[in-house]
Design an enzyme around this catalytic site. Structure first.
Site, PDB file in Angstrom:
ATOM      1  N   HIS A  33       0.846  -1.205   0.000  1.00 12.34           N
ATOM      2  CA  HIS A  33       0.000   0.000   0.000  1.00 12.34           C
ATOM      3  C   HIS A  33       0.877   1.250   0.000  1.00 12.34           C
ATOM      4  CE1 HIS A  33      -2.963  -2.797   2.097  1.00 12.34           C
ATOM      5  NE2 HIS A  33      -3.682  -2.319   1.096  1.00 12.34           N
ATOM      6  N   GLN A 145      -1.490  -4.621  -8.899  1.00  9.52           N
ATOM      7  CA  GLN A 145      -1.692  -5.693  -9.896  1.00  9.52           C
ATOM      8  C   GLN A 145      -1.888  -7.061  -9.253  1.00  9.52           C
ATOM      9  OE1 GLN A 145       1.778  -5.182 -12.310  1.00  9.52           O
ATOM     10  NE2 GLN A 145       0.941  -3.370 -13.310  1.00  9.52           N
ATOM     11  N   ARG A 184      -3.755 -10.288   4.202  1.00 10.54           N
ATOM     12  CA  ARG A 184      -4.118 -11.601   4.747  1.00 10.54           C
ATOM     13  C   ARG A 184      -2.890 -12.435   5.112  1.00 10.54           C
ATOM     14  NH1 ARG A 184      -8.748 -10.914   1.122  1.00 10.54           N
ATOM     15  NH2 ARG A 184     -10.638 -11.073   2.377  1.00 10.54           N
TER      16      ARG A 184
END
Ligand code: PAF
Length: 276
Positions: A33, A145, A184
């Site tokens: 991020h 992506q 995750r």
């Protein structure tokens, strides 16, 4: 950095900014991020980020309630990255009771790959991103992506709805061991992580095989599957698809996405590599 929790406050603060690049996130920020935040600066002088775990994109048996929400850490990371505006609404603010139902969908692209395994997932993504674009009115929006199908669907949605947003696609960031960064990944135990790395090994082995001249995708797919199956990781799919139509490809003659979704214990991971 301004942090807002309501639509009204977000609209008011957005008006004060000029050209704006926007990164929608579900929080639990990681260096992937942060690389989007840094790239955003190249597209606009101001950067906005949303932190919102969107309930409508989770299936009933998925990890919505346990999805990590480290809000204080996320805000500190946004601040350190020089983000101008953070929108952190509640589910009730985004989905107000009595609001008419709306379906935003790109049917040809949402019913395959992830869409087959996560029913309704992309309708939830399309709806929340449309709403966020309407509230924040970004000039550019950045997406990773790693979620290549999400990026393709949202790009098609922006085109079909004539939304004045420049879609910017950013490369997948990997940890030193090669695992694609994902919020995750924090669910993985040390042992799970070793097993998860078979996904990375499979993808890079297929890329190497392609570079040695193998273009039949059934061979490349078998190469990806081998290390994953050896680690007893449950494969949802391994596919070789066209980056625009997302249709299966039999022989590689141009850019091709090698895509994997697999479950390591209870953690579902996706990854992909583009070969050309
Ligand atoms: O990729 C994500 O984190 C989410 O799907 C998004 C785009 C923030 C929508 O909730």
């Amino acid at each position: 950095m301004i942090v807002v929790h309501t639509l009204a406050a977000c609209r008011a603060e957005r008006q004060k900014l000029g050209r704006l690049a926007f990164i929608p996130t579900m929080g639990a920020l990681h260096p992937g991020h942060l690389s989007l935040f840094a790239t955003a600066r190249k597209h606009a002088p101001h950067v906005a980020v949303s932190l919102f775990v969107n309930p409508t994109q989770f299936g009933p048996t998925e990890d919505f309630t346990k999805y990590p929400r480290p809000i204080e850490t996320d805000l500190a990371l946004c601040e350190a990255a020089g983000v101008d505006l953070v929108f952190n609404p509640s589910p009730e603010e985004m989905y107000r009771p009595g609001t008419p139902d709306l379906v935003v969908d790109v049917p040809g692209l949402t019913s395959i790959l992830e869409g087959k395994h996560r029913l309704g997932h992309f309708k939830g993504v399309c709806l929340i991103v449309t709403k966020l674009f309407n509230i924040i009115r970004p000039d550019a929006a950045l997406f990773g992506q790693k979620d290549f199908q999400q990026l393709r669907i949202l790009t098609a949605m922006v085109e079909a709805l004539d939304l004045p947003v420049e879609m910017v696609s950013c490369p997948t960031l990997r940890d030193a061991d090669g695992l694609a960064m994902s919020s995750r990944n924090r669910y993985l135990s040390a042992e799970d992580r070793v097993r998860a790395l078979s996904i990375t090994r499979g993808l890079f082995a297929a890329e190497a095989e392609f570079k040695r001249g193998i273009t039949q995708t059934n061979r490349l797919i078998a190469t990806i599957q081998k290390p994953i199956l050896e680690q007893h990781v449950n494969i949802d799919y391994v596919a070789a698809v066209d980056p625009v139509t997302l249709k299966n490809i039999e022989v590689v003659t141009g850019p091709t996405v090698l895509a994997v979704a697999a479950r390591v214990g209870k953690t579902r991971l996706i990854d992909n590599l583009v070969i050309a």
